[in-house]
Design a protein around this motif. Structure first.
Motif, PDB file in Angstrom:
ATOM      1  N   ALA A 184      -3.292  12.270  -3.994  1.00 44.16           N
ATOM      2  CA  ALA A 184      -2.954  11.542  -2.773  1.00 44.16           C
ATOM      3  C   ALA A 184      -2.061  10.345  -3.093  1.00 44.16           C
ATOM      4  O   ALA A 184      -1.103  10.053  -2.361  1.00 44.16           O
ATOM      5  N   ALA A 185      -2.358   9.666  -4.181  1.00 43.28           N
ATOM      6  CA  ALA A 185      -1.541   8.518  -4.574  1.00 43.28           C
ATOM      7  C   ALA A 185      -0.118   8.941  -4.931  1.00 43.28           C
ATOM      8  O   ALA A 185       0.848   8.226  -4.631  1.00 43.28           O
ATOM      9  N   LEU A 186       0.022  10.110  -5.555  1.00 47.31           N
ATOM     10  CA  LEU A 186       1.358  10.637  -5.853  1.00 47.31           C
ATOM     11  C   LEU A 186       2.162  10.790  -4.570  1.00 47.31           C
ATOM     12  O   LEU A 186       3.341  10.434  -4.506  1.00 47.31           O
ATOM     13  N   ALA A 187       1.509  11.366  -3.550  1.00 49.97           N
ATOM     14  CA  ALA A 187       2.200  11.607  -2.284  1.00 49.97           C
ATOM     15  C   ALA A 187       2.629  10.295  -1.630  1.00 49.97           C
ATOM     16  O   ALA A 187       3.779  10.137  -1.199  1.00 49.97           O
ATOM     17  N   VAL A 188       1.712   9.332  -1.539  1.00 53.91           N
ATOM     18  CA  VAL A 188       2.029   8.056  -0.888  1.00 53.91           C
ATOM     19  C   VAL A 188       3.105   7.315  -1.668  1.00 53.91           C
ATOM     20  O   VAL A 188       4.032   6.723  -1.082  1.00 53.91           O
TER      21      VAL A 188
END
Length: 364
Positions: A186-190
């Motif tokens: 999720a952090a990669l996406a954000v």
């Protein structure tokens, strides 16, 4: 107690000597003990050189040719998954490849996301000759609640959790585990959205075992990157909830809160939502950039979806290797190495839906 164990060992030796070879499950039934207990007895006797252990059978020394052996000639590993769809098809495939490369056999049990079915499948697999278990329990939130771990902790066979975790104070935290670090995904996406200039990022997630990890990664990255907080985000889509309701949430997020990007779990949900957004005047990626989570079918969407891709096969492979290591330690009578909690990092696969086709740090 020691007297009873010694007597059982004597009886095992007597029966194996008489018959040359005997199936572990048959021997356990004849002695009136569980297959797990019997396997422990056989391991001890084999370490002492009194019997030979072959695939699913106990053999009197020098009588190996008479042992009944399946074609694989190695260990039988049981694996319990809630479904063979979604990520678990690849996880099972990875585990199977490792087990078969070692001359063993992977036997599958499916729980159908029914919590009470997990121990039923485990008992069946162990009684059928499985020596250890790879288990993705039907824990709805991805971790045990209300004693859901009790059957696992009473299981004497080596066990590795797959794509599941347990709270630090829960007994199941003592088990080996291999999982995807969903928060990192999720952090990669954000972070990718932020690198493209987006300052307000929403999230739409499915309820279920992975929601907590994705939520944590989403919220932590929004805060750490100084992005705007989106009211009501993440929006968790409940089972059976109409997609139109979720589409309306995103339309309102764009119109009222200036949202320009959204993380959507899963691929299927993102594919269903795109035409609903377009029907409401929200174009992807021009008005709303999207990143899906899972990368099962993301590249097949009308607008190919940028997606977080968990290392599904690698999870199965490492879990199987870890379980085989535990079984080897037990067979050799060695002190087991420290338990392992292995988190594998997903990758971000950039396609058209996020509005950028260039690669960025941590992408593929």
């Amino acid at each position: 107690m020691r007297h009873h164990v010694d007597h059982r060992h004597d009886r095992v030796l007597e029966l194996v000597r008489e018959r040359g070879s005997i199936r572990v499950t048959e021997l356990a039934a004849e002695l009136g003990v569980s297959p797990v207990t019997l396997r422990r007895d056989v391991d001890m006797l084999a370490n002492q050189g009194k019997v030979q252990r072959m695939h699913g059978a106990v053999v009197w020394p020098g009588e190996a040719a008479r042992a009944e052996q399946p074609d694989t000639g190695g260990r039988v590993i049981g694996m319990i998954v809630p479904t063979t769809r979604y990520i678990f098809g690849d996880v099972v495939s990875g585990a199977r490849r490792v087990v078969e490369a070692q001359g063993g056999r992977l036997v599958l049990g499916v729980s159908g996301y029914v919590d009470s079915e997990d121990p039923v499948q485990a008992e069946h697999l162990l009684n059928s000759g499985a020596e250890g278990l790879l288990v993705a329990p039907s824990w709805f939130v991805g971790a045990p609640a209300g004693g859901q771990e009790e059957w696992l902790m009473s299981c004497e066979a080596p066990t590795v959790l797959v794509e599941r975790t347990a709270q630090a104070a829960n007994p199941a935290a003592l088990l080996d585990r291999v999982r995807t670090d969903r928060a990192h995904g999720a952090a990669l996406a954000v972070s990718h959205f932020a690198s493209l200039g987006h300052r307000s990022v929403a999230a739409v997630l499915q309820e279920g075992p992975h929601a907590a990890g994705i939520t944590s990664g989403y919220l932590d990255s929004v805060r750490s990157l100084g992005l705007e907080t989106v009211p009501g985000s993440p929006c968790v889509r409940m089972s059976g909830q109409e997609y139109d309701e979720v589409a309306e949430y995103l339309v309102e997020a764009v119109g009222r809160h200036g949202v320009t990007a959204a993380l959507v779990h899963s691929d299927e949900d993102a594919i269903v939502l795109v035409p609903r957004l377009q029907a409401r005047g929200i174009a992807v990626p021009e008005d709303l950039a999207l990143i899906a989570y899972e990368d099962e079918v993301a590249n097949l969407a009308d607008v190919p979806l940028t997606a977080v891709a968990p290392p599904k096969q690698a999870v199965g492979e490492l879990a199987a290797k870890l379980l085989l290591q535990r079984l080897a330690e037990r067979s050799a009578g060695r002190e087991p190495e420290p338990r392992q909690h292995v988190d594998l990092l997903p990758k971000l696969r950039v396609r058209a839906s996020c509005g950028a086709l260039r690669a960025s740090s941590g992408t593929e």
